[in-house]
Design an enzyme around this catalytic site. Structure first.
Site, PDB file in Angstrom:
ATOM      1  CB  CYS A 173    -144.035  19.940   8.973  1.00 24.87           C
ATOM      2  SG  CYS A 173    -142.283  20.086   8.612  1.00 24.87           S
ATOM      3  CG  ASN A 232    -139.860  23.923   7.775  1.00 22.38           C
ATOM      4  OD1 ASN A 232    -140.462  23.858   8.846  1.00 22.38           O
ATOM      5  ND2 ASN A 232    -139.951  22.991   6.844  1.00 22.38           N
ATOM      6  CG  HIS A 277    -145.421  23.572   7.948  1.00 21.80           C
ATOM      7  ND1 HIS A 277    -144.628  23.909   9.018  1.00 21.80           N
ATOM      8  CD2 HIS A 277    -144.638  22.864   7.091  1.00 21.80           C
ATOM      9  CE1 HIS A 277    -143.413  23.419   8.825  1.00 21.80           C
ATOM     10  NE2 HIS A 277    -143.394  22.788   7.654  1.00 21.80           N
TER      11      HIS A 277
HETATM   12  O1  UT7 Z   1    -141.561  20.967   5.923  1.00 28.00           O
HETATM   13  C1  UT7 Z   1    -141.486  19.649   5.515  1.00 28.00           C
HETATM   14  C2  UT7 Z   1    -141.957  19.476   4.137  1.00 28.00           C
HETATM   15  N1  UT7 Z   1    -140.990  19.974   3.227  1.00 28.00           N
HETATM   16  C3  UT7 Z   1    -141.341  20.732   2.213  1.00 28.00           C
HETATM   17  O2  UT7 Z   1    -142.491  21.035   2.078  1.00 28.00           O
HETATM   18  C4  UT7 Z   1    -140.271  21.138   1.243  1.00 28.00           C
HETATM   19  C5  UT7 Z   1    -140.724  20.951  -0.158  1.00 28.00           C
HETATM   20  N2  UT7 Z   1    -139.757  21.239  -1.148  1.00 28.00           N
HETATM   21  C6  UT7 Z   1    -139.289  22.482  -1.402  1.00 28.00           C
HETATM   22  O3  UT7 Z   1    -139.590  23.421  -0.713  1.00 28.00           O
HETATM   23  C7  UT7 Z   1    -138.457  22.677  -2.626  1.00 28.00           C
HETATM   24  O4  UT7 Z   1    -138.481  21.516  -3.406  1.00 28.00           O
HETATM   25  C8  UT7 Z   1    -136.977  23.058  -2.337  1.00 28.00           C
HETATM   26  C9  UT7 Z   1    -136.905  24.485  -1.830  1.00 28.00           C
HETATM   27  C10 UT7 Z   1    -136.389  22.092  -1.328  1.00 28.00           C
HETATM   28  C11 UT7 Z   1    -136.170  22.987  -3.631  1.00 28.00           C
HETATM   29  O5  UT7 Z   1    -136.734  23.827  -4.618  1.00 28.00           O
HETATM   30  P1  UT7 Z   1    -137.034  23.284  -6.095  1.00 28.00           P
HETATM   31  O6  UT7 Z   1    -137.531  24.410  -6.859  1.00 28.00           O
HETATM   32  O7  UT7 Z   1    -137.939  22.096  -5.951  1.00 28.00           O
HETATM   33  O8  UT7 Z   1    -135.606  22.899  -6.590  1.00 28.00           O
HETATM   34  P2  UT7 Z   1    -135.039  21.455  -7.001  1.00 28.00           P
HETATM   35  O9  UT7 Z   1    -134.878  20.600  -5.795  1.00 28.00           O
HETATM   36  O10 UT7 Z   1    -135.830  20.936  -8.134  1.00 28.00           O
HETATM   37  O11 UT7 Z   1    -133.642  21.878  -7.532  1.00 28.00           O
HETATM   38  C12 UT7 Z   1    -133.490  22.694  -8.698  1.00 28.00           C
HETATM   39  C13 UT7 Z   1    -132.026  22.964  -8.869  1.00 28.00           C
HETATM   40  C14 UT7 Z   1    -131.163  21.697  -8.786  1.00 28.00           C
HETATM   41  O12 UT7 Z   1    -130.116  21.811  -9.701  1.00 28.00           O
HETATM   42  P3  UT7 Z   1    -130.174  21.025 -11.083  1.00 28.00           P
HETATM   43  O13 UT7 Z   1    -130.289  19.572 -10.722  1.00 28.00           O
HETATM   44  O14 UT7 Z   1    -131.383  21.542 -11.791  1.00 28.00           O
HETATM   45  O15 UT7 Z   1    -128.879  21.400 -11.720  1.00 28.00           O
HETATM   46  C15 UT7 Z   1    -130.620  21.766  -7.381  1.00 28.00           C
HETATM   47  O16 UT7 Z   1    -129.389  21.095  -7.257  1.00 28.00           O
HETATM   48  O17 UT7 Z   1    -131.570  23.826  -7.827  1.00 28.00           O
HETATM   49  C16 UT7 Z   1    -130.436  23.239  -7.192  1.00 28.00           C
HETATM   50  N3  UT7 Z   1    -130.422  23.651  -5.793  1.00 28.00           N
HETATM   51  C17 UT7 Z   1    -129.845  24.788  -5.401  1.00 28.00           C
HETATM   52  N4  UT7 Z   1    -129.206  25.754  -6.085  1.00 28.00           N
HETATM   53  C18 UT7 Z   1    -128.738  26.801  -5.379  1.00 28.00           C
HETATM   54  C19 UT7 Z   1    -130.934  23.002  -4.731  1.00 28.00           C
HETATM   55  N5  UT7 Z   1    -130.687  23.711  -3.615  1.00 28.00           N
HETATM   56  C20 UT7 Z   1    -130.018  24.827  -4.004  1.00 28.00           C
HETATM   57  C21 UT7 Z   1    -129.502  25.953  -3.327  1.00 28.00           C
HETATM   58  N6  UT7 Z   1    -128.885  26.892  -4.052  1.00 28.00           N
HETATM   59  N7  UT7 Z   1    -129.616  26.090  -1.992  1.00 28.00           N
END
Ligand code: UT7
Length: 334
Positions: free
Chosen positions: A118, A289, A259
């Site tokens: 990225c 992204n 980004h």
């Molecule tokens: O560009 C390269 C660098 N990358 C980044 O900068 C990405 C950085 N990370 C993020 O943008 C975020 O962490 C994500 C968008 C990937 C995830 O968001 P989050 O608020 O950090 O969610 P999480 O990973 O903590 O997940 C929270 C919950 C989980 O369920 P449990 O374990 O709490 O039951 C996930 O399984 O949300 C669940 N989850 C989803 N639910 C519905 C994860 N993906 C999804 C989804 N739909 N697509």
């Protein structure tokens, strides 16, 4: 090519982008995965993304580069160096820079691929800038293009809604007025972050086998929350730092060009810099992204809309796999 030995200033003198036509809305994912439009929108800021069905990353770059040359009124033969920033090259070798060189017919160019994920475009911009400053080139093409759909597991709800395909390109040239152009950069890598965001197989460590395919090791692996925490700190810190280092204030900055990985990361960076929302380039809602392409696509869209003026200070900032992160300060030159 004329040999010049004194250090001179490098500036962006043309910018263009390309997005494939097919639009994938959030409803596509909720039609077969346990996810919802609401979750994707509120957690990431993404509504739609674009997908390229046929072709590779060179095909995302090609229309952008053609447009860039047209805008600048030059031909491909005028290009000295092609720096192709991507983590989704058409193939391992030859480089996608070579593939593109052939497609545009840039007979006088040399070039290479740059893998900075990225932050690839920022690393490419810094590299191109140094060639120009040192007199090693007159016209450097810096491309950020990624066909992320080629390395995404469309059954993994943690990653598949996040990414899209796209390409952007800028032309770097020397300019007379030293107060314009690429003014400063702060760039970092920290390989200890690699375990949290990577693609396991396909390289020399884990060559492709039936087993690597069965294990889904050819897809993006991301521990979202861990990367999120580092991204918020990393991107905000370098963005604020480059402004202070150059004795500017947030009022002097026309745009933050972040980004586009997550709207919440962008907001945290903006707040840390103390700049209002209207001074931030955001198109993650439309394109998701696109990895190395997000920043040049933003620049191109805002420039085409007539929203960037000569003399504007822009802070470009990124965080991504590696970890890689950084900021670049630009004073727009045309
Ligand atoms: O560009 C390269 C660098 N990358 C980044 O900068 C990405 C950085 N990370 C993020 O943008 C975020 O962490 C994500 C968008 C990937 C995830 O968001 P989050 O608020 O950090 O969610 P999480 O990973 O903590 O997940 C929270 C919950 C989980 O369920 P449990 O374990 O709490 O039951 C996930 O399984 O949300 C669940 N989850 C989803 N639910 C519905 C994860 N993906 C999804 C989804 N739909 N697509």
């Amino acid at each position: 090519m004329k040999k010049i030995t004194t250090l001179r200033q490098a500036a962006i003198t043309s910018v263009a982008h390309y997005l494939p036509e097919e639009v994938l809305p959030n409803s596509f994912f909720s039609s077969y995965l346990d996810t919802s439009d609401e979750w994707i929108k509120t957690r990431t800021g993404i509504n739609t993304r674009r997908i390229l069905r046929k072709g590779g990353s060179s095909d995302l770059a090609l229309p952008a580069v053609k447009r860039l040359l047209e805008k600048r009124g030059i031909t491909a033969n005028d290009i000295d160096i092609i720096i192709f920033c991507t983590v989704t090259p058409d193939m391992f070798f030859p480089s996608t820079a070579c593939v593109l060189q052939d497609k545009i017919g840039a007979k006088n160019a040399w070039g290479f691929d740059l893998s900075g994920a990225c932050s690839g475009f920022l690393f490419g911009l810094e590299t191109g800038r140094r060639f120009i400053e040192a007199g090693g080139a007159e016209k450097v093409l810096v491309i950020g293009a990624d066909k992320m759909s080629s390395i995404i597991d469309y059954n993994d709800r943690n990653t598949c809604p996040l990414f899209g395909d796209g390409g952007g390109a800028v032309l770097l040239e020397p300019i007379e007025e030293s107060e314009y152009g690429i003014l400063d950069s702060i760039l970092h890598i920290d390989g200890s972050g690699g375990e949290h965001l990577h693609m396991k197989a396909g390289g020399s460590l884990n060559p492709t086998t039936h087993e690597t395919v069965d294990k889904k090791w050819h897809y993006v692996y991301q521990e979202g929350k861990t990367v999120f925490k580092s991204a918020v700190v990393g991107m905000a810190d370098v963005s604020a730092e480059i402004v202070e280092k150059n004795h500017l204030t947030s009022d002097d900055i026309a745009y933050l060009v972040p980004h586009q990985a997550n709207l919440r990361i962008i907001d945290a960076t903006r707040e840390r810099m103390g700049i209002p929302p209207e001074k931030v380039m955001i198109n993650i809602d439309k394109y998701g992204n696109t990895t190395a392409a997000t920043i040049p696509i933003c620049l191109s869209e805002w420039h085409e809309a007539g929203k960037i003026a000569k003399g504007d200070y822009l802070v470009l900032a990124s965080f991504g796999a590696g970890y890689t992160w950084g900021s670049i300060l630009i004073r727009w030159a045309y």
